[in-house]
Each structure stands twice: as structure tokens, then as C-alpha cells.
Design an enzyme around this catalytic site. Sequence first.
Site, PDB file in Angstrom:
ATOM      1  N   ASP A   7       0.947  -1.045   0.185  1.00 45.62           N
ATOM      2  CA  ASP A   7       0.068   0.106  -0.005  1.00 45.62           C
ATOM      3  C   ASP A   7       0.749   1.243  -0.152  1.00 45.62           C
ATOM      4  OD1 ASP A   7      -2.778   1.223   0.223  1.00 45.62           O
ATOM      5  OD2 ASP A   7      -1.883   2.039   2.115  1.00 45.62           O
ATOM      6  N   GLU A   9       0.886   5.837   0.546  1.00 43.86           N
ATOM      7  CA  GLU A   9       0.359   7.005   0.898  1.00 43.86           C
ATOM      8  C   GLU A   9       1.088   8.196   0.008  1.00 43.86           C
ATOM      9  OE1 GLU A   9      -2.215   6.913   2.658  1.00 43.86           O
ATOM     10  OE2 GLU A   9      -2.282   5.118   3.464  1.00 43.86           O
ATOM     11  N   GLU A  52      -5.400  18.537   2.630  1.00 52.13           N
ATOM     12  CA  GLU A  52      -6.579  17.334   2.668  1.00 52.13           C
ATOM     13  C   GLU A  52      -5.827  15.900   2.858  1.00 52.13           C
ATOM     14  OE1 GLU A  52      -6.172  19.292  -0.669  1.00 52.13           O
ATOM     15  OE2 GLU A  52      -6.185  20.541   0.780  1.00 52.13           O
ATOM     16  N   HIS A  57      -3.603  10.625   6.310  1.00 50.48           N
ATOM     17  CA  HIS A  57      -2.637   9.822   6.702  1.00 50.48           C
ATOM     18  C   HIS A  57      -1.828  10.447   7.939  1.00 50.48           C
ATOM     19  CE1 HIS A  57      -0.049  12.460   4.239  1.00 50.48           C
ATOM     20  NE2 HIS A  57      -0.527  11.891   3.012  1.00 50.48           N
ATOM     21  N   HIS A 150      -4.936   6.495   7.756  1.00 47.87           N
ATOM     22  CA  HIS A 150      -4.240   5.589   6.932  1.00 47.87           C
ATOM     23  C   HIS A 150      -2.797   5.481   7.136  1.00 47.87           C
ATOM     24  CE1 HIS A 150      -7.757   5.383   3.715  1.00 47.87           C
ATOM     25  NE2 HIS A 150      -8.214   5.829   4.866  1.00 47.87           N
ATOM     26  N   ASP A 155      -2.367  -0.713   6.619  1.00 46.49           N
ATOM     27  CA  ASP A 155      -3.155  -1.088   5.233  1.00 46.49           C
ATOM     28  C   ASP A 155      -2.770  -2.371   4.697  1.00 46.49           C
ATOM     29  OD1 ASP A 155      -4.594   1.128   6.322  1.00 46.49           O
ATOM     30  OD2 ASP A 155      -4.547   2.221   4.611  1.00 46.49           O
TER      31      ASP A 155
END
Length: 238
Positions: A7, A9, A52, A57, A150, A155
Site C-alpha cells: 500500500d 500514501e 486534505e 494519513h 491511513h 493497511d
Amino acid sequence: MREVIFDTETTGLDPRNGDRMVEIGCIEMIDRVETGRTFHAYFNPERDMPAEAERVHGLSSAFLATKPRFAEVAEELLAFLGDAPLVAHNAGFDFGFLNAELERAGHAPIALERMVDTVALARRKHPGAKLSLDALCTRYGIDRSHRVKHGALLDAELLAQVYVELTGGRQIGLGLAETVVSASITALSPHSTSGNAPWHRPPGDRPVRPPRPHVASPEELERHAAFIAGIENALWTR
């Protein structure tokens, strides 16, 4: 079969608009069982972090400013990935950022044939249902109470558990299931042009064993008849 669940970010949604990857987490699995080997890294994106994205995260520009640039750890990441298929949730997004960073660092992009998208697997298995990672964790009873924000490695760990459920549950390690799951992944991959890639093939050649006899031999039948004849007051003689 070795697979890597991963995963990422990022600073935003589109690497073509200047967004960068700021974290990656990878979990190694062999025959759908986690081995304990992981790869995790944060990256300095060399740009600001939009508010945002930080709300998603929690990674700030100040925190990432002390981290290495992607190019500095690209070789180590590629060594961990090896030639395994790469499993991600909404994999096109993660592959887009990973390949953009690799190309920026002067490395060849990873072939899309290696991509396994758990959203596609979930859509096939649960048509019409919610397909987010949170929704799938709820469906399969996977504890995500520690997921406040997150995080790439967290994740990936949750996704590894979801992936096992999507591909047959824990009984996947019983052998025959591997061939079935490999075939289903090939069929679901939007970029797969053949089933001849190493990770799509069924298990390697196995020794052919002669069939075991399941019919009683004449000697066994003779001994059985003698045993039956020696039973006194048998019900079947009344």
C-alpha cells in the site's frame, strides 16, 4: 508462491499533476501465509503536503523533510519486491505512483501484468457490495480498531488478511487451491495477456504416484470368509 501485498500514501491523487508517494508498506506472503518479512519506508516528497492529504494519513511536511528521497531507497525496495506478483487495493492507483517514482529515479517501471487488484477480486466475489478496505474488513471480521488514520504498512497488513479471505480463506494452503486461485487472478487481471507468467502457472511438476489398490486380494477375501464362518450365532444366520 511468493506474493507481496503493498500500500502507498501520497500527497494527492495523480502523479501526473506533481503528486508524490510519501510512504510504502509491503508484506511478504508465501502460499497466502505471511512470512514476517516486511518493507516500510517514508519518503521526502520534495514538495508541500496538502492539508486534505495530511488529514488522511497524518504525515506532515515537517515529518517527511527528514526522510530519504525515493531514489535513495529504490534499489532496496526493488530487491524486496523481486519478481513476485504485487497485490494492492485499487491497485491501479498504487502502481501509478510506484511506477512514476521509479521512472523519476531512473528505473524501469514494473510490468502491469504483475498487478493483482483486490477491488477486482472483491467485485467478482461480492457484486454490488461496498468494496472499501474498511467494508471488507467488516465483512470478514478483521479487527481494524487500531486504524485511526491511513498508514501504508498497517493497511497492507489488513489487506493481507482480506486477500486471504478473497482467495479462499485459510484453507488456501492445502495445495489444490493454489492452482484455482492463480487461475482466477489471471482471469481478473485487466492487464494479463496470458497465463504463462511464472506467478500464474500451476505448481511445478510433482512426482506421479501409482494408484493404491482398493480392492481386496483373493487371500484377504479368503481370510475374511474364514473369520465370518467362525462367528457363532451370527445375526445373519438366524
